[in-house]
Design an enzyme around this catalytic site. Structure first.
Site, PDB file in Angstrom:
ATOM      1  CB  THR A 245      -0.962   0.049   1.210  1.00 21.69           C
ATOM      2  OG1 THR A 245      -0.199  -0.170   2.396  1.00 21.69           O
ATOM      3  CG2 THR A 245      -2.056  -0.994   1.110  1.00 21.69           C
TER       4      THR A 245
ATOM      5  NE  ARG B  47     -10.750  -9.688   2.920  1.00 23.33           N
ATOM      6  CZ  ARG B  47      -9.991 -10.209   1.967  1.00 23.33           C
ATOM      7  NH1 ARG B  47      -8.726  -9.812   1.848  1.00 23.33           N
ATOM      8  NH2 ARG B  47     -10.458 -11.111   1.143  1.00 23.33           N
TER       9      ARG B  47
ATOM     10  CB  ILE C 166      -0.371 -10.794  -7.893  1.00 22.38           C
ATOM     11  CG1 ILE C 166      -1.336  -9.601  -7.717  1.00 22.38           C
ATOM     12  CG2 ILE C 166      -0.972 -12.031  -7.241  1.00 22.38           C
ATOM     13  CD1 ILE C 166      -2.698  -9.811  -8.384  1.00 22.38           C
ATOM     14  CG  ASP C 167       3.103  -6.138  -5.699  1.00 22.35           C
ATOM     15  OD1 ASP C 167       4.144  -6.807  -5.510  1.00 22.35           O
ATOM     16  OD2 ASP C 167       2.486  -5.584  -4.773  1.00 22.35           O
TER      17      ASP C 167
ATOM     18  CG  HIS D 295      -2.583 -15.554  -3.813  1.00 19.16           C
ATOM     19  ND1 HIS D 295      -3.007 -14.693  -2.824  1.00 19.16           N
ATOM     20  CD2 HIS D 295      -2.890 -16.806  -3.381  1.00 19.16           C
ATOM     21  CE1 HIS D 295      -3.550 -15.405  -1.835  1.00 19.16           C
ATOM     22  NE2 HIS D 295      -3.475 -16.679  -2.154  1.00 19.16           N
TER      23      HIS D 295
ATOM     24  CB  CYS E 220      -1.680 -18.567 -25.156  1.00 20.15           C
ATOM     25  SG  CYS E 220      -2.866 -19.452 -26.168  1.00 20.15           S
TER      26      CYS E 220
ATOM     27  CB  CYS F 233      -0.343 -22.490 -28.082  1.00 21.85           C
ATOM     28  SG  CYS F 233       0.097 -20.740 -28.080  1.00 21.85           S
TER      29      CYS F 233
ATOM     30  CB  CYS G 245      -2.657 -16.441 -28.256  1.00 21.87           C
ATOM     31  SG  CYS G 245      -1.113 -17.234 -28.717  1.00 21.87           S
TER      32      CYS G 245
HETATM   33  P1  NAD Z   1      -6.017  -7.617   2.740  1.00 23.74           P
HETATM   34  O1  NAD Z   1      -6.407  -6.484   1.849  1.00 23.74           O
HETATM   35  O2  NAD Z   1      -7.057  -8.580   3.126  1.00 23.74           O
HETATM   36  O3  NAD Z   1      -5.382  -7.058   4.085  1.00 23.74           O
HETATM   37  C1  NAD Z   1      -4.369  -6.094   4.083  1.00 23.74           C
HETATM   38  C2  NAD Z   1      -4.052  -5.753   5.528  1.00 23.74           C
HETATM   39  O4  NAD Z   1      -2.911  -4.914   5.525  1.00 23.74           O
HETATM   40  C3  NAD Z   1      -5.162  -5.012   6.239  1.00 23.74           C
HETATM   41  O5  NAD Z   1      -5.427  -5.656   7.462  1.00 23.74           O
HETATM   42  C4  NAD Z   1      -4.577  -3.608   6.457  1.00 23.74           C
HETATM   43  O6  NAD Z   1      -4.953  -3.040   7.691  1.00 23.74           O
HETATM   44  C5  NAD Z   1      -3.110  -3.860   6.445  1.00 23.74           C
HETATM   45  N1  NAD Z   1      -2.309  -2.736   5.953  1.00 23.74           N
HETATM   46  C6  NAD Z   1      -2.554  -1.949   4.879  1.00 23.74           C
HETATM   47  N2  NAD Z   1      -1.560  -1.064   4.701  1.00 23.74           N
HETATM   48  C7  NAD Z   1      -0.659  -1.294   5.705  1.00 23.74           C
HETATM   49  C8  NAD Z   1       0.582  -0.694   6.068  1.00 23.74           C
HETATM   50  N3  NAD Z   1       1.095   0.313   5.375  1.00 23.74           N
HETATM   51  N4  NAD Z   1       1.236  -1.183   7.153  1.00 23.74           N
HETATM   52  C9  NAD Z   1       0.707  -2.219   7.881  1.00 23.74           C
HETATM   53  N5  NAD Z   1      -0.466  -2.805   7.578  1.00 23.74           N
HETATM   54  C10 NAD Z   1      -1.132  -2.355   6.495  1.00 23.74           C
HETATM   55  O7  NAD Z   1      -4.783  -8.312   2.037  1.00 23.74           O
HETATM   56  P2  NAD Z   1      -4.327  -9.830   2.046  1.00 23.74           P
HETATM   57  O8  NAD Z   1      -4.456 -10.402   3.402  1.00 23.74           O
HETATM   58  O9  NAD Z   1      -3.030  -9.858   1.356  1.00 23.74           O
HETATM   59  O10 NAD Z   1      -5.400 -10.578   1.135  1.00 23.74           O
HETATM   60  C11 NAD Z   1      -5.827  -9.993  -0.063  1.00 23.74           C
HETATM   61  C12 NAD Z   1      -5.605 -10.807  -1.319  1.00 23.74           C
HETATM   62  O11 NAD Z   1      -5.562  -9.868  -2.391  1.00 23.74           O
HETATM   63  C13 NAD Z   1      -4.292 -11.495  -1.395  1.00 23.74           C
HETATM   64  O12 NAD Z   1      -4.578 -12.775  -1.753  1.00 23.74           O
HETATM   65  C14 NAD Z   1      -3.495 -10.823  -2.518  1.00 23.74           C
HETATM   66  O13 NAD Z   1      -3.154 -11.787  -3.493  1.00 23.74           O
HETATM   67  C15 NAD Z   1      -4.445  -9.910  -3.214  1.00 23.74           C
HETATM   68  N6  NAD Z   1      -3.964  -8.515  -3.415  1.00 23.74           N
HETATM   69  C16 NAD Z   1      -2.693  -8.274  -3.829  1.00 23.74           C
HETATM   70  C17 NAD Z   1      -2.243  -6.964  -3.998  1.00 23.74           C
HETATM   71  C18 NAD Z   1      -0.824  -6.757  -4.467  1.00 23.74           C
HETATM   72  O14 NAD Z   1      -0.255  -7.602  -5.131  1.00 23.74           O
HETATM   73  N7  NAD Z   1      -0.192  -5.643  -4.087  1.00 23.74           N
HETATM   74  C19 NAD Z   1      -3.081  -5.895  -3.739  1.00 23.74           C
HETATM   75  C20 NAD Z   1      -4.393  -6.160  -3.331  1.00 23.74           C
HETATM   76  C21 NAD Z   1      -4.811  -7.490  -3.160  1.00 23.74           C
HETATM   77 ZN    ZN Z   2      -1.788 -19.426 -28.239  1.00 22.90          ZN
END
Ligand code: NAD
Ligand code: ZN
Length: 238
Positions: A27, A35, A104-105, A120, A128, A131, A149
């Site tokens: 974040t 969430r 996933i970033d 994840h 694709c 293929c 593709c």
């Molecule tokens: P979640 O969104 O359920 O929970 C994130 C938690 O992090 C929250 O409880 C929040 O309070 C806390 N948080 C946010 N910013 C923070 C900070 N700066 N410092 C400390 N805590 C902080 O996320 P999750 O549990 O990872 O589950 C969500 C699913 O969504 C995962 O499976 C993930 O694959 C996917 N997702 C990935 C990304 C990404 O790749 N960056 C982004 C969004 C969702």
């Molecule tokens: Zn293909």
């Protein structure tokens, strides 16, 4: 002892560290979580985000899926933040650090971490469905509508675990092994509500379990140290 000082000591003393992270780790790089207070789940869409990024929705409404995916999950111009950078630095300093991430970033790798287990998948890998030809994320970003593709015309799908899909067995096994072998487990930036990922911390049998998250989590009572703080505040002092 101050909590950060305690954590610093444990990091120094530990031989095998696992960092188990979620969306909250990114974040502070500008990628919204699901969430948290500014998370995607609090924004209004025609469907719930869980529904849009599910396997059945992907096949039923690929145009809608890709419209959402491009806007919310694909921005590629984000940089690692202090948390990603400190973890990479520990590894460079010779510590055995494994990052097990729900994200996933690709930001841990961009920061320089070598041992990263992506439970994840990753938006940076795409293939694709017929293929198996692979495509970079830019191909999906720049495609008009549903990306197809160039070799066979089938739909191109991100290598991301959608809702209703199962996790990669090998990645799961490697994550269990790393957690079982760790003496310090740092769980951070995850609401610990997405399974089976959240259940992985049950495999920990090492010395210290540390939880760092803005909000409370269902596992707070089991941790040896809990910090309800921004990850950036914690990791900038480590
Ligand atoms: P979640 O969104 O359920 O929970 C994130 C938690 O992090 C929250 O409880 C929040 O309070 C806390 N948080 C946010 N910013 C923070 C900070 N700066 N410092 C400390 N805590 C902080 O996320 P999750 O549990 O990872 O589950 C969500 C699913 O969504 C995962 O499976 C993930 O694959 C996917 N997702 C990935 C990304 C990404 O790749 N960056 C982004 C969004 C969702
Ligand atoms: Zn293909």
């Amino acid at each position: 002892m101050e909590k950060i000082e305690q954590l610093r000591q444990w990091v120094n003393q530990s031989r095998h560290i696992v960092f188990f992270g979620g969306a909250g780790v990114s974040t502070e790089s500008g990628i919204p979580d699901f969430r948290g207070v500014d998370g995607l789940y609090r924004q209004k869409f025609e469907y719930m985000p869980e529904e849009i990024i599910s396997r059945s929705f992907f096949w039923r409404r690929p145009e809608y899926f890709y419209n959402f995916y491009r806007q919310k999950m694909l921005p590629l111009d984000h940089d690692p933040n202090v948390t990603h950078n400190v973890l990479a630095r520990w590894e460079q300093e010779g510590k055995d650090v494994t990052v097990v991430t729900q994200n996933i970033d690709g930001l841990h790798q961009k920061a320089g971490s070598q041992k990263v287990l992506e439970l994840h998948g990753s938006v940076l890998r795409n293939y694709c469905v017929s293929c198996r030809a692979s495509y970079p994320a830019e191909f999906l970003r720049d495609a008009a509508g549903v990306p197809t593709c160039t070799k066979c015309g089938s739909i191109v799908k991100p290598d991301v675990v959608l809702y209703e899909e199962s996790l990669n067995t090998k990645t799961l096994e490697q994550s269990v092994a790393a957690i079982e072998n760790a003496d310090l487990l740092i769980v951070a930036g995850t609401s610990l509500t997405v399974y089976p990922a959240a259940g992985l911390i049950r495999y920990f049998r090492g010395r210290h379990l540390v939880l760092i998250n803005l909000d409370e989590t269902p596992y707070d009572s089991q941790a040896d140290l809990v910090l309800h703080d921004k990850l950036g505040n914690v990791f900038s002092k480590l």
